[in-house]
Design a protein around this motif. Structure first.
Motif, short mmCIF file in Angstrom:
data_model
loop_
_atom_site.label_atom_id
_atom_site.label_comp_id
_atom_site.label_asym_id
_atom_site.label_seq_id
_atom_site.Cartn_x
_atom_site.Cartn_y
_atom_site.Cartn_z
N CYS A 104 0.81 -1.22 0.00
CA CYS A 104 0.00 0.00 0.00
C CYS A 104 0.84 1.27 0.00
O CYS A 104 0.33 2.36 0.26
CB CYS A 104 -0.93 0.01 1.21
N GLY A 105 2.14 1.15 -0.28
CA GLY A 105 2.96 2.35 -0.41
C GLY A 105 3.60 2.83 0.87
O GLY A 105 3.98 4.00 0.96
N PHE A 106 3.76 1.95 1.84
CA PHE A 106 4.44 2.31 3.09
C PHE A 106 5.59 1.33 3.33
O PHE A 106 5.51 0.15 2.98
CB PHE A 106 3.47 2.25 4.28
N ARG A 107 6.64 1.83 3.96
CA ARG A 107 7.79 1.00 4.35
C ARG A 107 7.78 0.81 5.86
O ARG A 107 7.74 1.78 6.62
CB ARG A 107 9.09 1.69 3.94
N LEU A 108 7.79 -0.43 6.32
CA LEU A 108 7.86 -0.69 7.76
C LEU A 108 9.28 -0.37 8.23
O LEU A 108 10.25 -0.94 7.73
CB LEU A 108 7.50 -2.14 8.07
N ASP A 109 9.40 0.55 9.18
CA ASP A 109 10.70 0.96 9.69
C ASP A 109 11.11 0.18 10.94
O ASP A 109 12.23 -0.28 11.05
CB ASP A 109 10.69 2.46 10.00
N ARG A 110 10.20 0.06 11.89
CA ARG A 110 10.52 -0.64 13.13
C ARG A 110 9.23 -0.93 13.89
O ARG A 110 8.18 -0.34 13.60
CB ARG A 110 11.47 0.19 14.00
N ILE A 111 9.34 -1.80 14.87
CA ILE A 111 8.22 -2.10 15.77
C ILE A 111 8.67 -1.80 17.18
O ILE A 111 9.68 -2.34 17.66
CB ILE A 111 7.76 -3.56 15.62
N LEU A 112 7.95 -0.92 17.84
CA LEU A 112 8.28 -0.52 19.19
C LEU A 112 7.33 -1.20 20.17
O LEU A 112 6.11 -0.99 20.11
CB LEU A 112 8.15 1.00 19.34
N PRO A 113 7.84 -2.02 21.07
CA PRO A 113 6.95 -2.62 22.08
C PRO A 113 6.50 -1.57 23.09
O PRO A 113 7.17 -0.54 23.29
CB PRO A 113 7.83 -3.69 22.74
N THR A 114 5.38 -1.81 23.72
CA THR A 114 4.90 -0.95 24.80
C THR A 114 4.57 -1.84 26.00
O THR A 114 4.43 -3.05 25.85
CB THR A 114 3.64 -0.16 24.39
N PRO A 115 4.41 -1.25 27.19
CA PRO A 115 4.03 -2.06 28.36
C PRO A 115 2.55 -2.44 28.37
O PRO A 115 2.00 -2.76 29.41
CB PRO A 115 4.37 -1.14 29.55
#
Length: 349
Positions: free
Chosen positions: A327-338
């Motif tokens: 869809c025209g987006f690049r996944l950069d990173r995944i940030l976990p949360t608590p």
């Protein structure tokens, strides 16, 4: 000579508040009973009557218009589930966990209890056997409508859904904002942001940002942004996320949205977003992310809720990368949360 073994101390006598020894099988067999008991005390306002301190079942019955005998038995069950505590004199009080059942406390879960223990979710769960055969959500079969059409068809349903979503995520919003760096200035667009609880948290923490809350006209009418510290820094827009979203944002938020939809419908949403933004615009998809190795994630139950009520699902990092990429987006990173969710950070290319 061998030492004489010390006598084994006698076990402490059990109390009405002690957990009941059980097996996973029995917990599953009786789980619906706990849910119905929980709903019953919330419907009759029992937690609210205990706001000022312990009361007996007789006193609670007089205040709530219920019968003392049945009420005592239901509260005794919920005491064993950790939501109430029974004193030696027979009076009941709320535990720390049970306090969230009150309507007048920050982070109240009353609306969430009423939503997920309500008829629609019960009937959807009852239809899971057919869902395994047909692949269709139980809610569609029960009501002849997809979930969001069902919710929006009656104002009270829509209001309860919005309130429940706000209550479920009220504590998570702080954790999400703590876990993600936002720019010092610019515009944040919260797409399908409901009443704007997350956007309010973002703008409160980052005073150089402005925000746009976008959702259906009915949802944004009950927004939470009109506070003195946010004055002049926000606006609301009503519309359909499948048709068009506000242009000109620097950061776009999609919180707990994509998991509601199939891959094809997600592609429609992301396509609408991509047409509204310029290359380099950040997109933050806030959803549960399932582990790639099959380890048991906390979102498994939520994934089955999606199966029963919607056509969506929880996804892995690989799933998100493929979906965003098409869809025209690049996944950069995944940030976990608590919290249950992670932040999938992507950039428009």
């Amino acid at each position: 000579m061998p030492a004489t073994p010390a006598p084994t101390p006698a076990p402490e006598p059990a109390t009405a508040n002690d957990p009941v020894p059980s097996s996973p099988l029995h917990d599953l067999m009786y789980g619906h009973i706990d849910t119905c008991a929980l709903r019953a005390v919330v419907v009759h306002g029992i937690p609210d009557h205990l706001a000022d301190g312990p009361l007996t079942a007789k006193q609670l019955a007089a205040r709530s218009g219920t019968q003392a005998g049945p009420l005592h038995r239901v509260l005794r069950l919920l005491a064993q589930r950790g939501l109430f505590r029974q004193h030696e004199d027979g009076a009941f009080c709320l535990t720390d966990s049970g306090q969230a059942l009150r309507a007048d406390v920050p982070g109240s879960q009353r609306a969430a209890v009423l939503l997920f223990s309500g008829e629609a979710f019960r009937r959807s769960a009852a239809g899971v056997g057919d869902t395994l055969r047909t692949g269709q959500p139980g809610l569609d079969a029960a009501y002849g409508l997809p979930f969001f059409a069902y919710v929006s068809s009656v104002p009270d349903r829509s209001h309860l859904f919005d309130a429940a979503m706000s209550s479920l995520t009220s504590g998570a919003n702080e954790k999400i904002v703590d876990s993600c760096p936002f720019p010092d200035s610019g515009t944040v667009v919260d797409v399908a942001g409901g009443r704007g609880g997350l956007l309010r948290e973002v703008l409160t923490r980052h005073t150089g940002l402005e925000g746009v809350l976008f959702d259906t006209p009915e949802a944004v009418t009950g927004h939470l942004l009109d506070t003195p510290e946010l004055k002049g820094r926000w606006s609301t827009r009503g519309g359909d996320l499948f048709a068009a979203v506000p242009e000109g944002g620097d950061v776009y938020l999609l919180k707990n949205i994509l998991h509601d939809f199939s891959d094809e419908d997600c592609a429609r949403v992301l396509g609408t977003l991509r047409r509204a933004v310029t290359p380099g615009t950040r997109l933050l998809v806030i959803d549960a992310v399932l582990p790639e190795d099959g380890a048991p994630p906390p979102a498994i139950a939520l994934d089955v809720v999606m199966l029963m009520t919607l056509r969506g699902r929880e996804r892995t990092a690989t799933d998100f990368e493929k979906l965003l990429g098409r869809c025209g987006f690049r996944l950069d990173r995944i940030l976990p949360t608590p919290s249950l969710t992670s932040i999938v950070e992507a950039t428009a290319v």
